[in-house]
Design a protein around this motif. Structure first.
Motif, PDB file in Angstrom:
ATOM      1  N   HIS A   1       0.752  -0.531   0.592  1.00 58.67           N
ATOM      2  CA  HIS A   1       0.108   0.486   1.005  1.00 58.67           C
ATOM      3  C   HIS A   1      -1.580  -0.092   0.980  1.00 58.67           C
ATOM      4  N   ILE A   2      -1.968   0.419   2.062  1.00 62.04           N
ATOM      5  CA  ILE A   2      -3.606   0.082   2.301  1.00 62.04           C
ATOM      6  C   ILE A   2      -4.224   0.533   0.943  1.00 62.04           C
ATOM      7  N   PRO A   3      -5.073  -0.498   0.683  1.00 64.71           N
ATOM      8  CA  PRO A   3      -5.790  -0.096  -0.565  1.00 64.71           C
ATOM      9  C   PRO A   3      -6.918   1.114  -0.460  1.00 64.71           C
ATOM     10  N   ARG A   4      -6.820   2.065  -1.517  1.00 69.04           N
ATOM     11  CA  ARG A   4      -7.936   3.102  -1.701  1.00 69.04           C
ATOM     12  C   ARG A   4      -8.698   2.746  -2.939  1.00 69.04           C
ATOM     13  N   THR A   5     -10.000   3.369  -3.144  1.00 67.75           N
ATOM     14  CA  THR A   5     -10.804   2.896  -4.134  1.00 67.75           C
ATOM     15  C   THR A   5     -10.383   3.669  -5.374  1.00 67.75           C
ATOM     16  N   ASP A   6      -9.479   4.600  -5.178  1.00 66.30           N
ATOM     17  CA  ASP A   6      -8.795   5.055  -6.519  1.00 66.30           C
ATOM     18  C   ASP A   6      -7.343   5.547  -6.460  1.00 66.30           C
TER      19      ASP A   6
ATOM     20  N   TYR B   1      -3.596 -13.031 -10.265  1.00 68.65           N
ATOM     21  CA  TYR B   1      -4.455 -14.123  -9.798  1.00 68.65           C
ATOM     22  C   TYR B   1      -5.664 -13.320  -9.244  1.00 68.65           C
ATOM     23  N   LEU B   2      -6.854 -13.449  -9.686  1.00 73.56           N
ATOM     24  CA  LEU B   2      -8.066 -12.717  -9.299  1.00 73.56           C
ATOM     25  C   LEU B   2      -9.290 -13.670  -9.138  1.00 73.56           C
ATOM     26  N   PRO B   3      -9.215 -14.496  -8.092  1.00 70.87           N
ATOM     27  CA  PRO B   3     -10.397 -15.382  -7.775  1.00 70.87           C
ATOM     28  C   PRO B   3     -11.615 -14.802  -7.372  1.00 70.87           C
ATOM     29  N   TRP B   4     -12.599 -14.159  -8.053  1.00 71.04           N
ATOM     30  CA  TRP B   4     -13.573 -13.372  -7.929  1.00 71.04           C
ATOM     31  C   TRP B   4     -14.479 -13.681  -7.036  1.00 71.04           C
ATOM     32  N   ASP B   5     -14.805 -14.958  -6.897  1.00 72.31           N
ATOM     33  CA  ASP B   5     -15.834 -15.503  -5.866  1.00 72.31           C
ATOM     34  C   ASP B   5     -15.444 -15.407  -4.353  1.00 72.31           C
ATOM     35  N   ALA B   6     -14.045 -15.969  -4.296  1.00 72.90           N
ATOM     36  CA  ALA B   6     -13.252 -15.756  -3.056  1.00 72.90           C
ATOM     37  C   ALA B   6     -13.218 -14.327  -2.544  1.00 72.90           C
ATOM     38  N   ILE B   7     -12.728 -13.369  -3.403  1.00 78.01           N
ATOM     39  CA  ILE B   7     -12.733 -12.155  -3.120  1.00 78.01           C
ATOM     40  C   ILE B   7     -13.787 -11.460  -2.575  1.00 78.01           C
TER      41      ILE B   7
ATOM     42  N   SER C   1     -10.298 -17.141 -12.854  1.00 76.75           N
ATOM     43  CA  SER C   1      -9.819 -16.400 -11.968  1.00 76.75           C
ATOM     44  C   SER C   1      -8.829 -15.054 -12.684  1.00 76.75           C
ATOM     45  N   LEU C   2      -9.637 -14.566 -13.435  1.00 79.35           N
ATOM     46  CA  LEU C   2      -8.746 -13.464 -14.288  1.00 79.35           C
ATOM     47  C   LEU C   2      -9.693 -12.171 -14.528  1.00 79.35           C
ATOM     48  N   ASN C   3      -8.865 -11.238 -14.730  1.00 76.35           N
ATOM     49  CA  ASN C   3      -9.324  -9.717 -14.709  1.00 76.35           C
ATOM     50  C   ASN C   3     -10.452  -9.626 -15.924  1.00 76.35           C
ATOM     51  N   PHE C   4     -10.322 -10.514 -16.799  1.00 75.78           N
ATOM     52  CA  PHE C   4     -11.214 -10.439 -17.987  1.00 75.78           C
ATOM     53  C   PHE C   4     -12.597 -11.147 -17.485  1.00 75.78           C
ATOM     54  N   ASN C   5     -12.629 -11.646 -16.422  1.00 73.17           N
ATOM     55  CA  ASN C   5     -14.003 -12.061 -15.537  1.00 73.17           C
ATOM     56  C   ASN C   5     -14.457 -11.354 -14.643  1.00 73.17           C
ATOM     57  N   ASN C   6     -13.752 -10.064 -14.724  1.00 73.52           N
ATOM     58  CA  ASN C   6     -14.120  -9.022 -13.688  1.00 73.52           C
ATOM     59  C   ASN C   6     -15.530  -8.822 -13.303  1.00 73.52           C
ATOM     60  N   PRO C   7     -16.427  -9.306 -12.417  1.00 72.61           N
ATOM     61  CA  PRO C   7     -17.893  -9.087 -12.314  1.00 72.61           C
ATOM     62  C   PRO C   7     -18.256  -7.670 -12.301  1.00 72.61           C
ATOM     63  N   TYR C   8     -17.440  -6.765 -11.854  1.00 74.80           N
ATOM     64  CA  TYR C   8     -17.717  -5.254 -11.887  1.00 74.80           C
ATOM     65  C   TYR C   8     -17.411  -4.494 -13.273  1.00 74.80           C
TER      66      TYR C   8
ATOM     67  N   TRP D   1      -0.756  -3.964  -5.779  1.00 73.52           N
ATOM     68  CA  TRP D   1      -2.032  -3.904  -6.663  1.00 73.52           C
ATOM     69  C   TRP D   1      -2.048  -2.601  -7.394  1.00 73.52           C
ATOM     70  N   GLN D   2      -1.339  -1.687  -7.192  1.00 73.54           N
ATOM     71  CA  GLN D   2      -1.433  -0.243  -7.854  1.00 73.54           C
ATOM     72  C   GLN D   2      -0.694  -0.311  -9.168  1.00 73.54           C
ATOM     73  N   GLY D   3       0.237  -1.137  -9.344  1.00 70.59           N
ATOM     74  CA  GLY D   3       0.747  -1.313 -10.611  1.00 70.59           C
ATOM     75  C   GLY D   3      -0.387  -1.697 -11.722  1.00 70.59           C
ATOM     76  N   GLY D   4      -1.378  -2.222 -11.518  1.00 70.95           N
ATOM     77  CA  GLY D   4      -2.432  -2.607 -12.065  1.00 70.95           C
ATOM     78  C   GLY D   4      -3.763  -1.802 -12.051  1.00 70.95           C
ATOM     79  N   ASN D   5      -3.645  -1.110 -10.846  1.00 74.40           N
ATOM     80  CA  ASN D   5      -4.966  -0.009 -10.445  1.00 74.40           C
ATOM     81  C   ASN D   5      -6.004  -0.590 -10.148  1.00 74.40           C
ATOM     82  N   LEU D   6      -5.955  -1.935  -9.354  1.00 77.07           N
ATOM     83  CA  LEU D   6      -6.914  -2.802  -9.216  1.00 77.07           C
ATOM     84  C   LEU D   6      -6.708  -3.424  -7.664  1.00 77.07           C
ATOM     85  N   THR D   7      -7.633  -3.090  -6.704  1.00 79.28           N
ATOM     86  CA  THR D   7      -7.232  -3.675  -5.265  1.00 79.28           C
ATOM     87  C   THR D   7      -7.376  -4.943  -5.099  1.00 79.28           C
ATOM     88  N   ALA D   8      -8.151  -5.800  -6.022  1.00 80.79           N
ATOM     89  CA  ALA D   8      -8.346  -7.080  -5.917  1.00 80.79           C
ATOM     90  C   ALA D   8      -7.177  -7.831  -6.099  1.00 80.79           C
ATOM     91  N   TYR D   9      -6.157  -7.267  -6.552  1.00 80.41           N
ATOM     92  CA  TYR D   9      -4.873  -7.996  -6.740  1.00 80.41           C
ATOM     93  C   TYR D   9      -4.311  -8.268  -5.485  1.00 80.41           C
TER      94      TYR D   9
END
Length: 287
Positions: A45-50, A267-273, A220-227, A11-19
């Protein structure tokens, strides 16, 4: 023929723990492997927030360890083909580098992606945007050291690309990389067939970044990230294709030559995540 099914929740290649969660869910959705397949999971590695930028690359030390772990698993299993379930786009570096080493001049890469992923730390710190350049032998040594047989630019086709930034455009033109627009992909696969025949590609690896898809039709894409804020994606090209368009290209490629690699990424299935995160807070479910 030995096939390796690699679950790689990088996930750190994209810096987004949801990956990470996206890769784990993708592994559940993908068909079960056949008898000749070995399944491995790359420790992440266990995800961190940053994640901090280390010598130009976000999360460099963790990524270095994860790429080395992937490389070791591949060399232990000596596969003839590899399926990668990711994770951000950097997951394809070690697997595709291995396949290039095995199949030499007959090897080619079909990069199904809205973005070419040819940048370096000088342009952008997140290494998922560096991976194809590294497979060509260009970029940071932490990545290129995994590539014993760089892939020549003529053996690469990027399909689904549009609106590259200035650096990407210059790199693609300088290296004369084959490019197919989303509109051209929708019309058919003639360019794919011509490229495979011209370059005498006997063994092919296919990178399928889900952000090649239209975010209005595949959510289920980053472009639809609800945050995310709307401004987070300003100036970034978004996919234009439907899922069926891309699958048709993969099937056609597989009919024209031997497919020995497939990487499915981002793949980022936001509702499931979000639901998984919420359920983890309920005491009776965690006792």
């Amino acid at each position: 023929m030995k096939n390796l099914r690699m679950i790689f929740p990088m996930w750190q290649g994209g810096n987004l723990t949801a990956y990470k969660q996206g890769a784990e869910l993708l592994a559940m959705l993908a068909p079960e492997a056949g008898k000749e397949t070995t399944t491995v999971t790359v420790p992440v590695h266990i995800p961190r927030t940053d994640s901090s930028v280390e010598s130009g690359i976000t999360g460099r030390n963790n990524l270095k360890a994860e790429l080395e772990a992937a490389d070791s698993l591949i060399r232990e299993n000596t596969p003839d083909s590899i399926c990668v379930l990711g994770g951000d786009c950097l997951v394809d570096l070690a697997p595709f580098a291995w396949l290039s080493e095995q199949y030499q001049d007959g090897f080619g890469i079909l990069w199904l992606d809205t973005h070419p992923d040819v940048m370096t730390p000088s342009q952008y710190p997140n290494a998922h945007a560096h991976v194809l350049g590294a497979l060509m032998g260009n970029g940071d040594e932490m990545l290129t050291r995994h590539v014993n047989k760089p892939v020549p630019s003529s053996k690469i086709m990027i399909a689904g690309i549009h609106s590259p930034n200035a650096y990407e455009h210059e790199f693609l033109e300088k290296n004369k990389i084959n490019q197919v627009s989303p509109e051209e992909m929708m019309k058919g696969t003639d360019q794919l067939k011509e490229w495979i025949e011209k370059e005498k590609i006997t063994h092919l690896a296919i990178h399928f970044d889900l952000d090649i898809l239209d975010p209005n039709k595949f959510t289920s894409l980053n472009f639809n990230n609800p945050y995310a804020k709307p401004s987070d994606f300003e100036g970034i090209a978004q996919g234009k294709l439907e899922l069926e368009d891309v699958i048709n290209w993969i099937l056609e490629a597989s009919s024209l030559t031997k497919t020995v690699g497939l990487g499915i990424t981002e793949y980022l299935p936001w509702d499931a995540i979000r639901l998984k995160d919420a359920l983890s807070k309920i005491p009776i479910l965690t006792e």
